[in-house]
Design an enzyme around this catalytic site. Sequence first.
Site, short mmCIF file in Angstrom:
data_model
loop_
_atom_site.label_atom_id
_atom_site.label_comp_id
_atom_site.label_asym_id
_atom_site.label_seq_id
_atom_site.Cartn_x
_atom_site.Cartn_y
_atom_site.Cartn_z
N ASP A 131 0.86 -1.18 0.00
CA ASP A 131 0.00 0.00 0.00
C ASP A 131 0.90 1.23 0.00
OD1 ASP A 131 -2.29 1.69 0.20
OD2 ASP A 131 -3.32 0.17 1.40
N GLY A 188 4.26 1.54 -1.89
CA GLY A 188 4.26 1.90 -3.30
C GLY A 188 2.86 2.30 -3.74
N ASP A 189 2.73 2.55 -5.03
CA ASP A 189 1.46 2.99 -5.61
C ASP A 189 1.02 1.95 -6.63
OD1 ASP A 189 -0.56 4.21 -7.17
OD2 ASP A 189 0.26 6.21 -6.80
N PHE A 190 -0.16 1.36 -6.45
CA PHE A 190 -0.57 0.28 -7.35
C PHE A 190 -0.86 0.74 -8.77
CE2 PHE A 190 -4.65 0.41 -4.57
CZ PHE A 190 -5.21 1.47 -5.27
N HIS A 249 -13.95 -1.04 -5.86
CA HIS A 249 -15.15 -0.21 -5.80
C HIS A 249 -14.84 1.27 -5.61
CE1 HIS A 249 -16.09 0.81 -1.40
NE2 HIS A 249 -14.84 0.41 -1.43
#
Length: 327
Positions: free
Chosen positions: A189, A215-217, A234
């Site tokens: 995350d 990190g950044d997905f 969602h």
Amino acid sequence: MTQMLAGFQVSQALYVVAELNVATKLAAGPRPVERLAEETGADESALRRLLRTLAPLGLFRHVEDTVEVTPFGELLFATHPASLRDAALYWMETHYQPFGELLSTVKAGEPASEIHFGKPFFEWLGEDPERFSLLSSAMDNVTGSLRTGMFGGYVLPEGRTVADIGGSDGTVMAELLSRDEGRRGIVFDLPHVVADAHEVLRAQGLGDRVEIVGGDFFDGVPAADVYVLSYILHDWDDAACGKILGSIAQAANPGARLVVIEAVLQENDEPHLAKMIDLTMLAMLTSRERTPNEYDELLKNAGFTLDRTLPTPSPFSVFEATLRQRL
């Protein structure tokens, strides 16, 4: 109808109870209202009237000259195992005012949060670390209680390394791996979000089996055999979901498994949590809750084949899919 129209008063009253820690103060037992007012820094007369309003709703009980909290009201304890206190604080401090722009959203299609804040909600939220911290604790409040029994008897698809993408504080990973000793895990995350996972995983005895990665997905994710997306998709529109799933497809080998956990919309008029959450998505984000067919299409477009959909005792369903090919 009158009760529904007056709902905004109740939600604000509950916020006051949460912010002043009224229920938490009563955890030690009944108190005279004047003493409770002193302990919470409230005006005695105003607090008395607030409690009198909430007592018929089942939160408090008046016993002679004292007031006590009921089991229902205990859900606003700061330390209750199923506490919703942080959820009350989060919704009232971040959602309440933007919802005043819902009419504009329905007429023009623009999220109420962007009209109110002048920028995307997550961008506004990220400007203050305390807001983001409150988001994490509020979501733990809500999904923690809703997830009760969700994984009972559930076994992850085969694969030695399991990566929880958007795994927050590691709570889901801890639940999945605590009874599956042969696997290793990764909680992934944003760095300031995933930092809390160290304590959660150590407390569950999983500190040596689970790696914590920041990190950044949207930019990329770690390699793994099984990927978990728990209540993530969602939050994002179809294009953003395609990027998240694309990051997984790029990191994984064909045949890797994906587990998606979401509340699923049913196309009928029966009550379901997903329908109310979808209203929140409409007002606050550009995202939406989805039907089973919409999730199937989302996965297919990203190179995944939906293998099966499992209902659970909770409001959530589990989708299992296999990476067919990298697109």
